[in-house]
Design a protein around this motif. Structure first.
Motif, PDB file in Angstrom:
ATOM      1  N   THR A  46       0.849  -1.186   0.000  1.00  0.00           N
ATOM      2  CA  THR A  46       0.000   0.000   0.000  1.00  0.00           C
ATOM      3  C   THR A  46       0.886   1.239   0.000  1.00  0.00           C
ATOM      4  N   GLN A  47       0.274   2.386  -0.207  1.00  0.00           N
ATOM      5  CA  GLN A  47       1.012   3.648  -0.155  1.00  0.00           C
ATOM      6  C   GLN A  47       1.733   3.791   1.187  1.00  0.00           C
ATOM      7  N   TRP A  48       1.053   3.444   2.279  1.00  0.00           N
ATOM      8  CA  TRP A  48       1.640   3.620   3.608  1.00  0.00           C
ATOM      9  C   TRP A  48       2.751   2.632   3.868  1.00  0.00           C
ATOM     10  N   GLN A  49       2.606   1.412   3.392  1.00  0.00           N
ATOM     11  CA  GLN A  49       3.673   0.433   3.560  1.00  0.00           C
ATOM     12  C   GLN A  49       4.914   0.848   2.782  1.00  0.00           C
ATOM     13  N   ALA A  50       4.717   1.349   1.564  1.00  0.00           N
ATOM     14  CA  ALA A  50       5.856   1.801   0.758  1.00  0.00           C
ATOM     15  C   ALA A  50       6.530   3.006   1.393  1.00  0.00           C
ATOM     16  N   LEU A  51       5.740   3.928   1.949  1.00  0.00           N
ATOM     17  CA  LEU A  51       6.318   5.087   2.630  1.00  0.00           C
ATOM     18  C   LEU A  51       7.108   4.664   3.863  1.00  0.00           C
ATOM     19  N   ARG A  52       6.612   3.655   4.572  1.00  0.00           N
ATOM     20  CA  ARG A  52       7.339   3.196   5.752  1.00  0.00           C
ATOM     21  C   ARG A  52       8.695   2.623   5.365  1.00  0.00           C
ATOM     22  N   ILE A  53       8.736   1.871   4.268  1.00  0.00           N
ATOM     23  CA  ILE A  53      10.008   1.308   3.817  1.00  0.00           C
ATOM     24  C   ILE A  53      10.976   2.429   3.438  1.00  0.00           C
ATOM     25  N   VAL A  54      10.475   3.430   2.721  1.00  0.00           N
ATOM     26  CA  VAL A  54      11.315   4.581   2.380  1.00  0.00           C
ATOM     27  C   VAL A  54      11.820   5.258   3.647  1.00  0.00           C
ATOM     28  N   ARG A  55      10.917   5.462   4.611  1.00  0.00           N
ATOM     29  CA  ARG A  55      11.306   6.103   5.875  1.00  0.00           C
ATOM     30  C   ARG A  55      12.375   5.289   6.592  1.00  0.00           C
ATOM     31  N   ASP A  56      12.223   3.975   6.618  1.00  0.00           N
ATOM     32  CA  ASP A  56      13.199   3.121   7.296  1.00  0.00           C
ATOM     33  C   ASP A  56      14.556   3.131   6.603  1.00  0.00           C
ATOM     34  N   LEU A  57      14.567   3.298   5.285  1.00  0.00           N
ATOM     35  CA  LEU A  57      15.834   3.311   4.551  1.00  0.00           C
ATOM     36  C   LEU A  57      16.584   4.629   4.710  1.00  0.00           C
ATOM     37  N   LEU A  58      15.884   5.680   5.061  1.00  0.00           N
ATOM     38  CA  LEU A  58      16.550   6.973   5.233  1.00  0.00           C
ATOM     39  C   LEU A  58      17.502   6.954   6.435  1.00  0.00           C
ATOM     40  N   GLY A  59      17.263   6.053   7.398  1.00  0.00           N
ATOM     41  CA  GLY A  59      18.164   5.933   8.538  1.00  0.00           C
ATOM     42  C   GLY A  59      19.549   5.458   8.134  1.00  0.00           C
ATOM     43  N   PRO A  60      19.680   4.253   7.538  1.00  0.00           N
ATOM     44  CA  PRO A  60      21.008   3.802   7.100  1.00  0.00           C
ATOM     45  C   PRO A  60      21.626   4.695   6.034  1.00  0.00           C
ATOM     46  N   LEU A  61      20.800   5.255   5.151  1.00  0.00           N
ATOM     47  CA  LEU A  61      21.350   6.162   4.147  1.00  0.00           C
ATOM     48  C   LEU A  61      21.919   7.423   4.801  1.00  0.00           C
ATOM     49  N   GLY A  62      21.218   7.943   5.800  1.00  0.00           N
ATOM     50  CA  GLY A  62      21.722   9.110   6.506  1.00  0.00           C
ATOM     51  C   GLY A  62      23.041   8.824   7.195  1.00  0.00           C
ATOM     52  N   HIS A  63      23.167   7.643   7.791  1.00  0.00           N
ATOM     53  CA  HIS A  63      24.419   7.247   8.448  1.00  0.00           C
ATOM     54  C   HIS A  63      25.541   7.128   7.415  1.00  0.00           C
ATOM     55  N   LEU A  64      25.225   6.524   6.288  1.00  0.00           N
ATOM     56  CA  LEU A  64      26.207   6.358   5.214  1.00  0.00           C
ATOM     57  C   LEU A  64      26.669   7.716   4.700  1.00  0.00           C
ATOM     58  N   HIS A  65      25.737   8.620   4.453  1.00  0.00           N
ATOM     59  CA  HIS A  65      26.083   9.948   3.936  1.00  0.00           C
ATOM     60  C   HIS A  65      26.892  10.742   4.957  1.00  0.00           C
ATOM     61  N   ALA A  66      26.526  10.627   6.233  1.00  0.00           N
ATOM     62  CA  ALA A  66      27.256  11.342   7.274  1.00  0.00           C
ATOM     63  C   ALA A  66      28.700  10.849   7.380  1.00  0.00           C
ATOM     64  N   ALA A  67      28.921   9.576   7.030  1.00  0.00           N
ATOM     65  CA  ALA A  67      30.273   9.015   7.039  1.00  0.00           C
ATOM     66  C   ALA A  67      31.063   9.406   5.796  1.00  0.00           C
ATOM     67  N   GLY A  68      30.390  10.084   4.849  1.00  0.00           N
ATOM     68  CA  GLY A  68      31.080  10.561   3.656  1.00  0.00           C
ATOM     69  C   GLY A  68      30.965   9.679   2.441  1.00  0.00           C
ATOM     70  N   PHE A  69      29.981   8.747   2.448  1.00  0.00           N
ATOM     71  CA  PHE A  69      29.850   7.807   1.339  1.00  0.00           C
ATOM     72  C   PHE A  69      28.454   7.877   0.719  1.00  0.00           C
ATOM     73  N   VAL A  70      28.354   7.339  -0.488  1.00  0.00           N
ATOM     74  CA  VAL A  70      27.085   7.221  -1.195  1.00  0.00           C
ATOM     75  C   VAL A  70      26.960   5.773  -1.671  1.00  0.00           C
ATOM     76  N   HIS A  71      25.755   5.206  -1.603  1.00  0.00           N
ATOM     77  CA  HIS A  71      25.530   3.785  -1.896  1.00  0.00           C
ATOM     78  C   HIS A  71      25.568   3.486  -3.392  1.00  0.00           C
ATOM     79  N   ARG A  72      24.844   4.259  -4.180  1.00  0.00           N
ATOM     80  CA  ARG A  72      24.799   4.163  -5.650  1.00  0.00           C
ATOM     81  C   ARG A  72      24.083   2.929  -6.187  1.00  0.00           C
ATOM     82  N   ASP A  73      23.358   2.201  -5.342  1.00  0.00           N
ATOM     83  CA  ASP A  73      22.675   1.005  -5.841  1.00  0.00           C
ATOM     84  C   ASP A  73      21.445   0.693  -4.986  1.00  0.00           C
ATOM     85  N   VAL A  74      20.639   1.716  -4.707  1.00  0.00           N
ATOM     86  CA  VAL A  74      19.447   1.536  -3.877  1.00  0.00           C
ATOM     87  C   VAL A  74      18.345   0.936  -4.741  1.00  0.00           C
ATOM     88  N   ARG A  75      18.181  -0.386  -4.633  1.00  0.00           N
ATOM     89  CA  ARG A  75      17.201  -1.124  -5.430  1.00  0.00           C
ATOM     90  C   ARG A  75      16.578  -2.218  -4.581  1.00  0.00           C
TER      91      ARG A  75
END
Length: 295
Positions: A126-155
């Motif tokens: 559902t829209q809400w389930q997909a938004l929750r997954i996006v929200r949950d992924l912003l945590g590890p992505l934020g940690h990665l970006h703060a460490a100075g890196f980019v993932h380049r393969d978010v799939r």
């Protein structure tokens, strides 16, 4: 005729070189291979038992056919993971040498990828389930970006779900933000059936944007991931011409604006995007008592 036979032989040799390691084999005298998990363009992954601790671990080796390029990417992934400490990112455990070949060892994470859930179990979101997954992924992505890196393969193949926990895996293409990158091996033409999954549009249409060493590249991939989740439950009308995702998918107009912002690089960091998404969820929740938000 001769050229065709030579090409066939070369491909057979490469396939033989990359044949999966056998179950029960012990790598570096310590890691017993229990299961072949799968492979990507440059590496293979195995579930192993650490015979010293009894714990399940994931062992990743570069494909022998990729030679120096595969080894370089594996070492880069190892270097990146050593700097990260986040509950939604696999923990780096070490490197193990077996017959002059080095493999990366990391914590094994239970769960299925979103790709497997959709393809093998027919999962829809559902829209809400997909938004929750996006929200949950912003945590590890934020940690990665703060460490100075980019993932380049978010799939979707690189996102694992286990219970309520979402994990971001496979840092083989990760690099430093702003790093000048040279071509990572020769790229061969791919048929449509060989294109990586996890994008609402064709792979070539987003490849260059996804591979740029910028934080917005990961958010761009996140936007496509959201659309892919939404399309899992989409049933086109027979005979109707293909339309844009804004026209085909049913979702709140504010959510469409948010997804468009991800695709267009409206936000420069995962942390900024997270604040916007949290505000969006609060706004939607306050105006729709039947939303049953899960974000």
């Amino acid at each position: 005729m001769l050229a065709g036979l030579m090409a066939w032989w070369r491909q057979r040799r490469l396939n033989w070189m990359d044949f999966p390691l056998r179950q029960g084999m012990v790598w570096a005298g310590r890691y017993r291979i229990e299961q072949y998990i799968g492979e990507g363009s440059y590496g293979q992954a195995y579930r192993c038992i650490d015979q010293q601790t009894g714990a399940a671990v994931l062992l990743k080796r570069s494909k022998p056919s990729k030679r120096a390029v595969g080894r370089k990417l594996l070492q880069r992934e190892s270097d990146v993971l050593q700097t990260l400490r986040h509950p939604q990112i696999p923990s780096w455990l070490g490197e193990a040498v077996h017959r002059r070949e080095t493999a990366l060892v990391m914590a094994f994470i239970e769960g299925d990828s979103l790709e497997r859930a959709m393809i093998e179990r027919g999962a829809t979101y559902t829209q809400w389930q997909a938004l929750r997954i996006v929200r949950d992924l912003l945590g590890p992505l934020g940690h990665l970006h703060a460490a100075g890196f980019v993932h380049r393969d978010v799939r979707i193949p690189n996102v694992l779900a286990y219970g309520e926990r979402i994990y971001l895996i496979d840092y083989g293409l990760a690099c430093r933000i702003g790093e000048e990158l040279r071509a990572e091996g020769a790229s061969s033409a791919k048929s449509k059936s060989q294109e990586p999954s996890g994008f609402a549009d064709g792979w070539e249409a987003v490849k260059q944007r996804m591979r740029a060493p910028e934080t917005t590249s990961d958010l761009h991939g996140l936007g496509h991931l959201f659309l892919f989740l939404m399309y899992a439950g989409y049933e086109p009308v027979e005979g109707q011409e293909e339309r844009s995702w804004e026209e085909e998918l049913t979702m709140d107009p504010k959510v469409k604006l948010f997804v468009r912002g991800l695709l267009d690089g409206q936000w420069q960091s995962a942390a900024e995007c997270e604040r916007v998404l949290d505000g969006l969820v609060r706004e939607l929740d306050s105006t729709n008592t039947n939303s049953n938000t899960e974000v």
